[in-house]
Design an enzyme around this catalytic site. Structure first.
Site, PDB file in Angstrom:
ATOM      1  CG  ASP A   1      -1.917   1.098   1.267  1.00 21.94           C
ATOM      2  OD1 ASP A   1      -1.756   2.069   0.510  1.00 21.94           O
ATOM      3  OD2 ASP A   1      -2.878   1.011   2.079  1.00 21.94           O
ATOM      4  CG  HIS A   2       3.219   4.007  -3.164  1.00 25.01           C
ATOM      5  ND1 HIS A   2       4.228   4.243  -2.269  1.00 25.01           N
ATOM      6  CD2 HIS A   2       3.731   4.303  -4.384  1.00 25.01           C
ATOM      7  CE1 HIS A   2       5.301   4.667  -2.921  1.00 25.01           C
ATOM      8  NE2 HIS A   2       5.028   4.708  -4.212  1.00 25.01           N
ATOM      9  NE  ARG A   3      -4.153   3.789   1.589  1.00 27.33           N
ATOM     10  CZ  ARG A   3      -5.274   3.336   2.131  1.00 27.33           C
ATOM     11  NH1 ARG A   3      -6.313   4.170   2.279  1.00 27.33           N
ATOM     12  NH2 ARG A   3      -5.369   2.094   2.537  1.00 27.33           N
TER      13      ARG A   3
END
Length: 499
Positions: free
Chosen positions: A469-471
């Site tokens: 998850d690139h968040r």
């Protein structure tokens, strides 16, 4: 007040607020004697198959639904005579009329205006509902609705006449006089909860909708057809149906063409209802794919030394009776990589706008079962030794194959491994399990030409893929985790030096 000799056991909420379950198998029949804690049936929810124990002693009087029926949570599924005598004959429906219908206290959730007051009794008042131990708590009041008559041999008792019980505890019989009744003969239309919500959102009164589903059940198509037909009814008043339609579907007006089921060639197509595990998986994957921005990185690694270590461990007495395979060492490698990079073991809290870093690892293992994809997890996998991890993996796999994985085993996962290599594929771009920040895909291990010590030699090679998850996981962090896993599998002695 004496206790009713016949007690109704209701479908419990077996976890995570599930609203329905399918009865897979009955283990008892009418006339059988049951004891407190005895398993009487197996049900399948959107998560897993679960066995339900009965919470009292007695003789089975009736099974209200046959195998294969989907039943709403809170609906009575079995009647048990707890008086100790032989199963009595079902009471006559006329006896139900002597019991007032609406003397119970006001329910915690208001009854919608479209539903007649006597169509169904509200089950409980405000506060927590009593449930079977370990099956979770339903957060809202449960309401029964009329259902289609069950096949021969499955006796049903009238809703008003029986004194029901929520998961084994009797409720008080109403004594106050009933308020003024609605129009005589009015019945609550049969429809599933999602259809009722759709009708409410669209402003459609279900009592005016022509039902085309089995046994007079209102379908989503019926609601949409009613909305589409609304402008026409204002221009042609003569075509408007009567406000109170006869309860029998055969006496209703001719269904609108738009609501007719789509025809297809059964010899060329097969339509499979989306339900249970498949329905839950679809919702979870769509939610994950369109919520968490996925990034996937790949690395190809020489795992020859790891494969040699697997063979050596199989001969080790510490692993006697345990299943030792490459997945065991891959799982341990991922756990070590997470220890070296703890920030990857986290989740995104959208409501609180916080990143929640977990100080424990519940390692999920994606498992393909006859009922669909499930992801049970090994609780506190980070604290287990290699033999303990092997034992937990073996139990997880065997339980999943038998279809006995419990809902609790699939909750609170932090990271996941999916071994697509068992199907002979090189790797994939896995979708995150909802609530997790990373998932590792393992490809097939193949003998390939590889440069080793300056020479081209046949080596056992695999490709790993890490989606994150690139968040909350930057490219640097994701790359370090994947690189650490690869380095351990290339040189498994790092399991010791990096531990």
């Amino acid at each position: 007040m004496t206790q009713a000799p016949v007690r109704e056991f209701k479908m419990p909420d077996v976890g995570e607020g599930l609203t329905e379950a399918e009865i897979l198998k009955w283990y008892v029949q009418p006339g059988d004697t049951v004891t407190d804690g005895q398993v009487v049936c197996e049900v399948e929810t959107a998560k897993a198959a679960v066995e339900l124990p009965i919470p009292y002693d007695g003789v089975v009087r009736a099974l209200h639904f046959p195998e294969g029926t989907t039943v709403d949570v809170g609906t009575s599924i079995i009647a048990v005579d707890v008086s100790g005598g032989a199963a009595p004959e079902p009471e006559a429906p006329a006896a139900a009329e002597a019991v007032p219908a609406a003397a119970a206290p006001a329910p915690a959730v208001a009854v919608p205006a479209e539903q007649p007051a006597e169509a169904e009794p509200t089950a409980v008042g405000s506060g927590r509902q009593p449930v079977l131990v370990g099956y979770g708590v339903s957060t809202s009041a449960t309401r029964r609705r009329p259902r289609k008559p069950a096949p021969d041999g499955f006796a049903r008792q009238t809703l008003e006449g029986d004194r029901t019980e929520l998961n084994g505890r009797a409720q008080a019989t109403p004594t106050a006089p009933a308020p003024a009744a609605p129009v005589a003969g009015a019945l609550r239309p049969l429809a599933k909860p999602p259809v009722r919500k759709l009708a409410k959102d669209l402003g459609v009164d279900l009592a005016t909708v022509t039902a085309t589903g089995p046994d007079g059940i209102v379908t989503r198509e019926d609601v949409h057809a009613a909305v589409a037909a609304a402008p026409k009814t204002s221009e042609e008043p003569a075509a408007v149906p009567a406000p109170v339609a006869p309860p029998a579907p055969t006496a209703a007006a001719t269904p609108v063409t738009a609501s007719a089921p789509v025809s297809y060639d059964t010899a060329r197509e097969t339509r499979i209802p989306v339900k249970g595990v498949r329905k839950a998986t679809a919702a979870a994957m769509v939610g994950s794919a369109f919520t968490a921005p996925h990034v996937t990185e790949f690395v190809t690694v020489d795992v020859t030394r790891t494969m040699k270590l697997v063979e050596e461990l199989k001969q080790d007495k510490e692993f006697t009776g345990l299943r030792v395979n490459p997945l065991l060492l891959i799982a341990k490698a991922l756990l070590v990589a997470i220890r070296r990079n703890p920030d990857v073991n986290a989740s995104w809290d959208e409501a609180a706008q916080e990143i929640v870093v977990k100080h424990y690892v519940n390692l999920g293992i994606a498992a393909a079962t006859p009922r669909g994809l499930i992801v049970p997890n090994i609780k506190d996998a980070h604290a287990k030794t290699l033999p303990q991890l092997a034992e937990s993996l073996g139990e997880l796999v065997s339980t999943a194959r038998d279809g006995k994985t419990s809902p609790s085993a699939m909750q609170a996962g932090t990271v996941t491994i999916t071994n697509v290599g068992v199907f002979g594929v090189d790797t994939g771009t896995p979708i995150l399990n909802p609530g997790e920040s990373a998932i590792l895909a393992v490809g097939a291990i193949k003998l390939q030409p590889w440069v080793h010590k300056g020479k081209v030699k046949p080596r056992q090679v695999t490709t790993l893929a890490l989606s994150f998850d690139h968040r909350l996981v930057d490219g640097e962090l994701g790359s370090r985790v994947l690189a650490d896993v690869a380095a351990i599998l290339e040189q498994p002695k790092r399991l010791i030096s990096w531990a």
